[in-house]
Design a protein around this motif. Structure first.
Motif, PDB file in Angstrom:
ATOM      1  N   TYR A   3      -5.014   4.508 -16.367  1.00  0.00           N
ATOM      2  CA  TYR A   3      -5.642   4.904 -15.106  1.00  0.00           C
ATOM      3  C   TYR A   3      -6.287   3.695 -14.418  1.00  0.00           C
ATOM      4  O   TYR A   3      -6.250   3.576 -13.189  1.00  0.00           O
ATOM      5  CB  TYR A   3      -6.678   5.993 -15.351  1.00  0.00           C
ATOM      6  CG  TYR A   3      -6.098   7.259 -15.928  1.00  0.00           C
ATOM      7  CD1 TYR A   3      -5.320   8.102 -15.144  1.00  0.00           C
ATOM      8  CD2 TYR A   3      -6.304   7.598 -17.264  1.00  0.00           C
ATOM      9  CE1 TYR A   3      -4.767   9.253 -15.672  1.00  0.00           C
ATOM     10  CE2 TYR A   3      -5.756   8.755 -17.804  1.00  0.00           C
ATOM     11  CZ  TYR A   3      -4.986   9.583 -17.007  1.00  0.00           C
ATOM     12  OH  TYR A   3      -4.432  10.724 -17.538  1.00  0.00           O
ATOM     13  N   LEU A   4      -6.866   2.812 -15.202  1.00  0.00           N
ATOM     14  CA  LEU A   4      -7.466   1.606 -14.644  1.00  0.00           C
ATOM     15  C   LEU A   4      -6.391   0.677 -14.073  1.00  0.00           C
ATOM     16  O   LEU A   4      -6.567   0.092 -13.000  1.00  0.00           O
ATOM     17  CB  LEU A   4      -8.282   0.878 -15.714  1.00  0.00           C
ATOM     18  CG  LEU A   4      -9.603   1.537 -16.115  1.00  0.00           C
ATOM     19  CD1 LEU A   4     -10.174   0.880 -17.369  1.00  0.00           C
ATOM     20  CD2 LEU A   4     -10.621   1.449 -14.976  1.00  0.00           C
ATOM     21  N   SER A   7      -5.133   2.175 -10.811  1.00  0.00           N
ATOM     22  CA  SER A   7      -6.095   1.930  -9.730  1.00  0.00           C
ATOM     23  C   SER A   7      -6.098   0.457  -9.319  1.00  0.00           C
ATOM     24  O   SER A   7      -6.174   0.132  -8.131  1.00  0.00           O
ATOM     25  CB  SER A   7      -7.506   2.341 -10.164  1.00  0.00           C
ATOM     26  OG  SER A   7      -7.548   3.698 -10.543  1.00  0.00           O
ATOM     27  N   LEU A  10      -3.249  -0.273  -7.143  1.00  0.00           N
ATOM     28  CA  LEU A  10      -3.481   0.325  -5.834  1.00  0.00           C
ATOM     29  C   LEU A  10      -4.251  -0.632  -4.932  1.00  0.00           C
ATOM     30  O   LEU A  10      -3.852  -0.904  -3.792  1.00  0.00           O
ATOM     31  CB  LEU A  10      -4.253   1.638  -6.013  1.00  0.00           C
ATOM     32  CG  LEU A  10      -4.832   2.303  -4.765  1.00  0.00           C
ATOM     33  CD1 LEU A  10      -3.718   2.699  -3.809  1.00  0.00           C
ATOM     34  CD2 LEU A  10      -5.654   3.527  -5.146  1.00  0.00           C
ATOM     35  N   PHE A  11      -5.345  -1.183  -5.450  1.00  0.00           N
ATOM     36  CA  PHE A  11      -6.166  -2.109  -4.668  1.00  0.00           C
ATOM     37  C   PHE A  11      -5.421  -3.418  -4.400  1.00  0.00           C
ATOM     38  O   PHE A  11      -5.448  -3.947  -3.283  1.00  0.00           O
ATOM     39  CB  PHE A  11      -7.487  -2.398  -5.391  1.00  0.00           C
ATOM     40  CG  PHE A  11      -8.477  -1.281  -5.319  1.00  0.00           C
ATOM     41  CD1 PHE A  11      -9.269  -1.113  -4.194  1.00  0.00           C
ATOM     42  CD2 PHE A  11      -8.619  -0.378  -6.364  1.00  0.00           C
ATOM     43  CE1 PHE A  11     -10.193  -0.079  -4.109  1.00  0.00           C
ATOM     44  CE2 PHE A  11      -9.541   0.653  -6.298  1.00  0.00           C
ATOM     45  CZ  PHE A  11     -10.329   0.804  -5.161  1.00  0.00           C
ATOM     46  N   TYR A  66      -2.043   8.044  -4.013  1.00  0.00           N
ATOM     47  CA  TYR A  66      -1.834   6.592  -4.064  1.00  0.00           C
ATOM     48  C   TYR A  66      -1.398   6.063  -2.704  1.00  0.00           C
ATOM     49  O   TYR A  66      -1.946   5.070  -2.195  1.00  0.00           O
ATOM     50  CB  TYR A  66      -0.777   6.262  -5.126  1.00  0.00           C
ATOM     51  CG  TYR A  66      -0.475   4.791  -5.280  1.00  0.00           C
ATOM     52  CD1 TYR A  66      -1.134   4.028  -6.239  1.00  0.00           C
ATOM     53  CD2 TYR A  66       0.464   4.157  -4.463  1.00  0.00           C
ATOM     54  CE1 TYR A  66      -0.863   2.677  -6.381  1.00  0.00           C
ATOM     55  CE2 TYR A  66       0.731   2.811  -4.596  1.00  0.00           C
ATOM     56  CZ  TYR A  66       0.074   2.077  -5.555  1.00  0.00           C
ATOM     57  OH  TYR A  66       0.337   0.732  -5.681  1.00  0.00           O
ATOM     58  N   HIS A  70      -3.601   3.685  -0.374  1.00  0.00           N
ATOM     59  CA  HIS A  70      -2.997   2.366  -0.194  1.00  0.00           C
ATOM     60  C   HIS A  70      -2.965   1.984   1.286  1.00  0.00           C
ATOM     61  O   HIS A  70      -3.376   0.874   1.664  1.00  0.00           O
ATOM     62  CB  HIS A  70      -1.583   2.365  -0.777  1.00  0.00           C
ATOM     63  CG  HIS A  70      -0.928   1.022  -0.804  1.00  0.00           C
ATOM     64  ND1 HIS A  70      -0.374   0.443   0.325  1.00  0.00           N
ATOM     65  CD2 HIS A  70      -0.738   0.136  -1.810  1.00  0.00           C
ATOM     66  CE1 HIS A  70       0.131  -0.731   0.013  1.00  0.00           C
ATOM     67  NE2 HIS A  70      -0.069  -0.942  -1.273  1.00  0.00           N
ATOM     68  N   LEU A  99     -10.564  -4.296 -12.568  1.00  0.00           N
ATOM     69  CA  LEU A  99     -10.025  -3.025 -13.077  1.00  0.00           C
ATOM     70  C   LEU A  99      -8.939  -3.263 -14.126  1.00  0.00           C
ATOM     71  O   LEU A  99      -8.907  -2.590 -15.165  1.00  0.00           O
ATOM     72  CB  LEU A  99      -9.470  -2.197 -11.918  1.00  0.00           C
ATOM     73  CG  LEU A  99     -10.506  -1.658 -10.921  1.00  0.00           C
ATOM     74  CD1 LEU A  99      -9.810  -1.001  -9.734  1.00  0.00           C
ATOM     75  CD2 LEU A  99     -11.439  -0.664 -11.600  1.00  0.00           C
TER      76      LEU A  99
END
Length: 212
Positions: A3-4, A7, A10-11, A66, A70, A99
């Motif tokens: 999950y990290l 994420s 995503l960033f 997402y 995004h 992350l």
């Protein structure tokens, strides 16, 4: 961990698009996020025993979330760049590295606990190579983006730690033992009679030797 990483990509994906990095560096976090999502859905299927409808629904929901986040972050970072808000841009560039780095720590905990690193040498070397070549590609950009390089270099550093831990556990003789023990427990749960027969066959030669 997954999950990290999901994420983090995503960033970083939004940052890469907004900062107009090379196409390969833009598409890379999207591909990584896709395969991370596949792994997450596999956990839902195998560990949590979700049916195909629930797994497919979760995949669609996560993909839509997402994509929405995004695009939103991409536009926000792009606006920050236009307004010359360097602090906000740097934060959005460093956050993925944080992350992704945090995503390694559950794996470190398991490795220390089991005194073994279950990642393959090929995977670790491939991950290190990806980080190194991605960093080198930034050198040939119009300006070297040191903020973007942090994400790649932190992956290289933590993968090198995993490689060093694997070598250390190998020299201690504990590398791979936890995995063998788990396989044995799974066999015992699935067919205890078969495992019992195997143990009896293994102990018979010892008994014969003792009789002599």
């Amino acid at each position: 961990m997954l999950y990290l990483w999901f994420s983090g990509n995503l960033f970083y994906g939004a940052y890469a698009v907004a900062d107009k990095l090379y196409f390969g560096l833009v598409i890379q976090p999207q591909i990584f996020a896709f395969f991370t999502l596949v792994n997450i859905l596999q956990i839902f299927w195998y560990r949590h025993k979700w049916n195909s409808y629930k797994v497919a629904s979760a995949g669609i929901v996560l993909s839509v979330v997402y994509a929405g986040l995004h695009v939103g972050m991409w536009k926000a970072i792009e606006h920050a760049i236009e307004q010359d808000q360097k602090g906000a841009v740097k934060f959005m560039g460093v956050l993925p590295a944080i992350l992704i780095a945090l995503g390694f720590f559950p794996e470190f905990y398991v490795c220390v606990k089991e005194q073994s690193v279950e990642m393959s040498n090929f995977f670790i070397m491939l991950d290190i190579s990806g980080g190194v070549f991605s960093t080198i590609s930034l050198v040939f950009d119009h300006t070297f983006d040191y903020v973007a390089s942090i994400t790649y270099l932190i992956v290289v550093l933590l993968d090198l730690v995993l490689a060093a831990m694997k070598l250390y556990f190998y020299l201690r003789g504990t590398q791979g033992l936890a995995h063998k023990e788990r396989l044995r427990e799974q066999q015992l749960q699935s067919s205890p009679d078969k495992v019992k027969q195997t143990n009896e066959v293994e102990t018979k030669p010892k008994r014969l030797e003792e009789s002599y």
